[in-house]
Design a protein around this motif. Structure first.
Motif, short mmCIF file in Angstrom:
data_model
loop_
_atom_site.label_atom_id
_atom_site.label_comp_id
_atom_site.label_asym_id
_atom_site.label_seq_id
_atom_site.Cartn_x
_atom_site.Cartn_y
_atom_site.Cartn_z
N LYS A 195 10.61 -7.80 -11.62
CA LYS A 195 9.47 -8.71 -11.62
C LYS A 195 8.68 -8.59 -10.32
N LEU A 196 9.40 -8.44 -9.22
CA LEU A 196 8.74 -8.33 -7.92
C LEU A 196 7.86 -7.09 -7.86
N VAL A 197 8.36 -5.97 -8.39
CA VAL A 197 7.57 -4.74 -8.41
C VAL A 197 6.33 -4.93 -9.27
N LYS A 198 6.52 -5.56 -10.44
CA LYS A 198 5.39 -5.78 -11.34
C LYS A 198 4.33 -6.67 -10.69
N VAL A 199 4.78 -7.75 -10.06
CA VAL A 199 3.87 -8.68 -9.39
C VAL A 199 3.14 -7.98 -8.24
N SER A 200 3.85 -7.16 -7.50
CA SER A 200 3.24 -6.43 -6.38
C SER A 200 2.15 -5.48 -6.86
N MET A 201 2.41 -4.79 -7.96
CA MET A 201 1.41 -3.87 -8.49
C MET A 201 0.19 -4.62 -9.00
N GLU A 202 0.41 -5.79 -9.64
CA GLU A 202 -0.71 -6.61 -10.10
C GLU A 202 -1.54 -7.11 -8.93
N THR A 203 -0.86 -7.45 -7.84
CA THR A 203 -1.57 -7.92 -6.64
C THR A 203 -2.41 -6.81 -6.03
N ILE A 204 -1.85 -5.61 -5.98
CA ILE A 204 -2.60 -4.46 -5.45
C ILE A 204 -3.85 -4.21 -6.29
N GLU A 205 -3.68 -4.30 -7.60
CA GLU A 205 -4.82 -4.07 -8.50
C GLU A 205 -5.90 -5.13 -8.30
N THR A 206 -5.49 -6.40 -8.28
CA THR A 206 -6.44 -7.50 -8.12
C THR A 206 -7.15 -7.42 -6.78
#
Length: 426
Positions: free
Chosen positions: A263-274
């Protein structure tokens, strides 16, 4: 001619679906090529310069903190606590929806994050209790706009950078208007509840309030850390964002143990995208604004407005209309970065405090998130709830009315936004 090229090319690119960031930078490049007075490389320099700001570092951390809250299941604890507080009222889950948005506002600072995270939980709970889809989506969409008004607020940070205004004062100025928005929406919910005879969803129980508060207490400390730290001078907005991220990470991984590495990796990637999207828009808007400034558009527009009338009330109404119209067609961050250098000089010439004008601008553009054709909150809710976009729009329009009333109150009664920052900072 240069301004015509700038605006027409921007409009055409947006119409044909070019991403806003590239449309802004591209239209500015066309204008610079037409001028032939500066090298095209200036575009890159100005874009990089637009992103070169310390307060902008807070954006990825606030985005990450809100995403961690959603992913770790912290939002459900907030929803349960809000339900125990106001669920006993007629149309209870509508009031719960708004109350939960107030609490979540102190964590994410973004309307889309509220709609996509907490909103999905709220709509699902309301529909399970028998509320119709339109009402559920309408109140959820409207309440999500509270997030960027109550601190912390990503749009306020961007406005503060563009206007050179104190971000701490902007955060303080948004607190009372945000609560007014909540009160106005709850009055609207009460009206619908009486008209449609909605039930009370839960009985009031002090033990239940105590239990849910205990469960949500550590989550609710997030806005206390952010807002309290900034207001009392413990850290800057950027440092507050980092503190919120670290705190959210500790809660999700060590305390609640609901945040896995996946989940942390997924959230981090979403944050980078946003974050990348936001910064690209800021970069594109920076060069666009630079062209407007170098061509003296801001000065000419100020003089033009003041030749029409020097009545402060009329000019405020005109600027409000401009902001509302732009908000219907343009993404919030792009609108702030473009319009701030154009409208702020007019506001200052009328004796309007830049902090007060920032609240008016952000509140106005938040309402734009609920109106087609751009209406980002409507698109997000349509996607997560599977309710058609047209139905989301139709259901949300009645809730825009109380928000417009609050906007007018905040616009013409400056003390509503300026009392708190004056008390704390001045």
């Amino acid at each position: 001619m240069v301004i015509a090229i700038l605006l027409i090319s921007l409009f055409i690119m947006i119409i044909i679906g070019v991403p806003v960031a590239f449309a802004l930078a591209g239209s500015a490049l066309f204008a610079i090529i037409y001028l032939g007075q500066v090298p095209e490389l200036v575009v890159l320099h100005r874009m990089v310069g637009g992103m070169d700001s310390f307060p902008l570092l807070s954006i990825p951390f606030f985005v990450l903190a809100g995403a961690l809250m959603n992913s770790a299941g912290i939002t459900s604890r907030i929803f349960d606590f809000a339900n125990s507080l106001v669920g006993w009222m007629r149309g209870g889950l509508g009031h719960v929806n708004i109350s939960a948005s107030i609490m979540f506002a102190g964590m994410s600072g973004a309307a889309v994050a509220d709609a996509g995270g907490l909103g999905a939980i709220e709509v699902k709970a309301m529909r399970a209790k028998g509320y119709d889809a339109g009402f559920s989506v309408g109140v959820t969409a409207a309440s999500s706009t509270i997030g960027p008004i109550i601190p912390p607020s990503l749009p306020m940070i961007i406005y503060g950078v563009m206007a050179g205004a104190s971000i701490g004062q902007l955060f303080a100025a948004g607190f009372i208007p945000g609560l007014l928005m909540a009160v106005a929406l709850m009055i609207m919910v009460a009206y619908y509840a009486k008209k449609r005879n909605y039930p009370k969803d839960a009985s009031f129980s002090i033990p239940r309030v105590a239990t849910t508060f205990k469960s949500a207490f550590l989550s609710l400390m997030t806005p206390v850390i952010i807002i309290g730290g900034i207001l009392f001078g413990i850290f800057t907005a950027t440092e507050a964002a980092i503190a919120a991220t670290v705190y959210s990470l500790i809660l999700g991984s060590l305390v609640y143990r609901t945040l896995s590495f996946k989940k942390l990796v997924k959230v981090s990637m979403e944050t980078i995208e946003t974050t990348s999207i936001i910064l690209l828009i800021i970069a594109g808007a920076a060069i666009f604004s630079w062209v407007l400034t170098t061509q003296h558009v801001t000065e000419d527009f100020t003089r033009w407005m003041l030749t029409i009338t020097d009545n402060k009330t009329y000019i405020l109404l005109m600027m409000t209309f401009i902001l509302f119209a732009v908000g219907c067609f343009m993404e919030t961050i792009a609108a702030i970065t473009i319009l701030t250098p154009v409208l702020l000089p007019i506001a200052i010439s009328l004796g309007i405090d830049p902090v007060h004008f920032g609240v008016v601008m952000v509140l106005n553009l938040m309402i734009g998130l609920l109106t087609p054709p751009v209406g980002m909150v409507l698109y997000v809710l349509s996607r997560v709830t599977k309710v058609p976009f047209e139905e989301c729009t139709k259901a949300t329009i009645p809730f825009v009315i109380p928000l417009i009333i609050v906007l007018l109150l905040v616009t013409f009664i400056p003390s509503l936004s300026m009392w708190l920052p004056t008390l704390i900072y001045r």
